[in-house]
Design a protein around this motif. Structure first.
Motif, mmCIF file in Angstrom:
data_model
loop_
_atom_site.group_PDB
_atom_site.id
_atom_site.type_symbol
_atom_site.label_atom_id
_atom_site.label_comp_id
_atom_site.label_asym_id
_atom_site.label_seq_id
_atom_site.Cartn_x
_atom_site.Cartn_y
_atom_site.Cartn_z
ATOM 1 N N GLU A 55 0.840 -1.210 0.000
ATOM 2 C CA GLU A 55 0.000 0.000 0.000
ATOM 3 C C GLU A 55 0.869 1.252 0.000
ATOM 4 N N ARG A 56 1.931 1.217 0.781
ATOM 5 C CA ARG A 56 2.836 2.366 0.797
ATOM 6 C C ARG A 56 3.513 2.530 -0.567
ATOM 7 N N ARG A 57 3.892 1.425 -1.141
ATOM 8 C CA ARG A 57 4.548 1.497 -2.450
ATOM 9 C C ARG A 57 3.585 2.041 -3.498
ATOM 10 N N ASP A 58 2.351 1.616 -3.463
ATOM 11 C CA ASP A 58 1.322 2.125 -4.382
ATOM 12 C C ASP A 58 1.265 3.639 -4.300
ATOM 13 N N TRP A 61 4.594 5.265 -5.546
ATOM 14 C CA TRP A 61 4.839 5.041 -6.972
ATOM 15 C C TRP A 61 3.891 5.909 -7.800
ATOM 16 N N MET A 62 2.615 5.882 -7.437
ATOM 17 C CA MET A 62 1.629 6.688 -8.171
ATOM 18 C C MET A 62 1.959 8.172 -8.037
ATOM 19 N N SER A 63 2.337 8.616 -6.848
ATOM 20 C CA SER A 63 2.659 10.034 -6.644
ATOM 21 C C SER A 63 3.830 10.446 -7.516
ATOM 22 N N CYS A 95 8.210 -4.600 -11.541
ATOM 23 C CA CYS A 95 7.050 -4.090 -10.810
ATOM 24 C C CYS A 95 6.921 -4.844 -9.484
ATOM 25 N N GLY A 96 7.027 -4.110 -8.396
ATOM 26 C CA GLY A 96 6.929 -4.730 -7.084
ATOM 27 C C GLY A 96 5.618 -5.470 -6.880
ATOM 28 N N PHE A 97 4.584 -5.025 -7.541
ATOM 29 C CA PHE A 97 3.268 -5.640 -7.368
ATOM 30 C C PHE A 97 3.185 -6.955 -8.137
ATOM 31 N N VAL A 98 3.662 -6.939 -9.361
ATOM 32 C CA VAL A 98 3.652 -8.175 -10.144
ATOM 33 C C VAL A 98 4.563 -9.213 -9.492
ATOM 34 N N ASN A 99 5.711 -8.770 -9.000
ATOM 35 C CA ASN A 99 6.615 -9.703 -8.322
ATOM 36 C C ASN A 99 5.957 -10.289 -7.075
ATOM 37 N N ALA A 100 5.321 -9.432 -6.302
ATOM 38 C CA ALA A 100 4.651 -9.914 -5.093
ATOM 39 C C ALA A 100 3.527 -10.878 -5.462
ATOM 40 N N TYR A 101 2.839 -10.581 -6.548
ATOM 41 C CA TYR A 101 1.755 -11.458 -6.989
ATOM 42 C C TYR A 101 2.304 -12.832 -7.364
ATOM 43 N N GLN A 112 -3.231 -10.534 -3.405
ATOM 44 C CA GLN A 112 -3.955 -10.426 -4.670
ATOM 45 C C GLN A 112 -4.769 -9.147 -4.727
ATOM 46 N N GLU A 113 -5.497 -8.907 -3.646
ATOM 47 C CA GLU A 113 -6.431 -7.790 -3.617
ATOM 48 C C GLU A 113 -5.704 -6.459 -3.721
ATOM 49 N N VAL A 114 -4.613 -6.298 -2.989
ATOM 50 C CA VAL A 114 -3.916 -5.012 -2.998
ATOM 51 C C VAL A 114 -3.236 -4.781 -4.354
ATOM 52 N N VAL A 115 -2.789 -5.845 -4.991
ATOM 53 C CA VAL A 115 -2.208 -5.699 -6.324
ATOM 54 C C VAL A 115 -3.292 -5.274 -7.315
ATOM 55 N N ARG A 116 -4.427 -5.929 -7.234
ATOM 56 C CA ARG A 116 -5.546 -5.560 -8.102
ATOM 57 C C ARG A 116 -5.916 -4.093 -7.919
ATOM 58 N N ARG A 117 -5.983 -3.666 -6.670
ATOM 59 C CA ARG A 117 -6.336 -2.262 -6.397
ATOM 60 C C ARG A 117 -5.319 -1.309 -7.015
ATOM 61 N N HIS A 118 -4.052 -1.652 -6.897
ATOM 62 C CA HIS A 118 -3.017 -0.793 -7.481
ATOM 63 C C HIS A 118 -3.205 -0.677 -8.989
ATOM 64 N N LYS A 119 -3.411 -1.799 -9.638
ATOM 65 C CA LYS A 119 -3.544 -1.757 -11.100
ATOM 66 C C LYS A 119 -4.814 -0.983 -11.484
ATOM 67 N N GLN A 120 -5.848 -1.098 -10.659
ATOM 68 C CA GLN A 120 -7.077 -0.365 -10.958
ATOM 69 C C GLN A 120 -6.848 1.135 -10.812
ATOM 70 N N ARG A 121 -6.070 1.527 -9.781
ATOM 71 C CA ARG A 121 -5.771 2.945 -9.598
ATOM 72 C C ARG A 121 -4.981 3.485 -10.789
ATOM 73 N N LEU A 122 -4.032 2.688 -11.225
ATOM 74 C CA LEU A 122 -3.242 3.109 -12.390
ATOM 75 C C LEU A 122 -4.135 3.221 -13.625
ATOM 76 N N ARG A 123 -5.023 2.239 -13.774
ATOM 77 C CA ARG A 123 -5.941 2.273 -14.921
ATOM 78 C C ARG A 123 -6.804 3.538 -14.869
ATOM 79 N N ASP A 124 -7.291 3.857 -13.688
ATOM 80 C CA ASP A 124 -8.134 5.051 -13.539
ATOM 81 C C ASP A 124 -7.366 6.308 -13.924
ATOM 82 N N TYR A 125 -6.127 6.382 -13.459
ATOM 83 C CA TYR A 125 -5.335 7.577 -13.788
ATOM 84 C C TYR A 125 -5.114 7.672 -15.297
ATOM 85 N N LEU A 126 -4.781 6.537 -15.901
ATOM 86 C CA LEU A 126 -4.528 6.539 -17.346
ATOM 87 C C LEU A 126 -5.803 6.870 -18.114
#
Lengths: 184, 184
Positions: A55-58, A61-63, A95-101, A112-126
DNA sequence: TAGCCTAGAGAACGCTCGTTCTCTCGGGCA
DNA sequence: TGCCCGAGAGAACGAGCGTTCTCTAGGCTA
């Protein structure tokens, strides 16, 4: 600095660099200077620590991405220029998230859930960038940009010597996708 | 069937489905029906078994892709149609190579190497398709296609419900990249 | 000053798992 | 028939690690 914060800083460095499973709680203790007892008071299990790390990395990284992109005129291109700089950093390890997954996805729902959330946040920003760029279908373009970002990151991780090439190729593909999206 | 082959079939299923670290040598023994002693005669260590698993997976995965693509007229598009079918399979769990890299890349040079080789083989194949499609710079288009394939696979793994969306978005981005590559 | 509470250091415990060892059994050959 | 070789089953061993427990020391309060 709070104990939890000290732990997160140390764990963030270790988990990303060496992988989650290769780092023991005792390594985190040694690197953070926080005793095991207190460590377990802050995070009741290693899984909880891993989730907090992600969560901290998300957030960070996004910031970093957003603050770098928002000061540029052509934002979609700026995403891939930022990627190229990231890939070139000494401690880049994919990607720390893909590696963790890959490491924990099969055993931990929470990861799984926190990785999904990160990718969704990135998708939303894009998606915001896609809409701003004038895409007829911003969801489609956002998905394409997400695929390009993740693909470039995986390719750069597996073949660090070609990391810059991957970032630039992805950037040009993104430009082509933007063009196609605006022509529709 | 040879003992080694029986082991590889069982290990391939288990390693891909549950991840390498989650599967013990005893699980492989039980699933293959090959005794531990013989298992270690065929593969002197778990790492050797993992490398053999990845090499076998490389061969089969590439063969499946190629045989499916070669019978279609528009080959680049066929790649992403094949991806979409793969993503839809019940036991799809992402790219076995990227997952193995995330699990073991930090501890095993051999695994890193075999993953790199697989991605290079895929890149080479895609370069052939790029040249055939008339790209002015086939290396660039190949890199873009590779990034799209890997990115779609990661995205599909993390979010299985959106797997088909990711495959189709990647396919359309690939079409745009082909168009751009031929116009240069 | 005496007692109590807290926190840290690190030993200990239990579990998993890779790898090796032992014991037993069966089959082939003289 | 008797012996030897190999193979399989599974116990055993050792390391790593997540988690908990114990012991000790130090500081705060009455």
């Amino acid at each position: 600095m709070e104990h939890a914060e000290r732990v997160l800083v140390a764990a963030g460095e270790l988990f990303y660099r060496r992988g989650v499973r290769a780092v023991g709680m005792d390594d985190v203790r040694a690197a953070s200077g926080v005793s095991l007892k207190r460590l377990y008071q802050c995070f009741p299990s290693k899984e909880a620590l891993v989730v907090a790390y992600l969560e901290r990395r998300d957030e960070r990284w996004m910031s970093s991405l957003i603050s770098s992109v928002e000061e540029r005129p052509v934002k979609v291109a700026a995403v891939f220029e930022w990627l190229e700089r990231w890939f070139g950093e000494d401690d880049f390890r994919g990607c720390g998230f893909v590696n963790a997954y890959g490491e924990l996805g099969s055993t931990s729902e929470a990861v799984q859930e926190v990785v999904r959330r990160h990718k969704q946040r990135l998708r939303d920003y894009l998606r915001g960038l896609a809409a701003e760029a004038g895409a007829a279908d911003p969801d489609l373009l956002a998905e394409q940009l997400l695929v390009l970002v993740d693909g470039a990151t995986v390719t750069a991780m597996v073949n660090p010597l070609g990391a810059a090439t991957a970032a630039r190729a992805a950037g040009r593909a993104a430009a082509a996708a933007v063009t196609a999206a605006c022509r529709e």
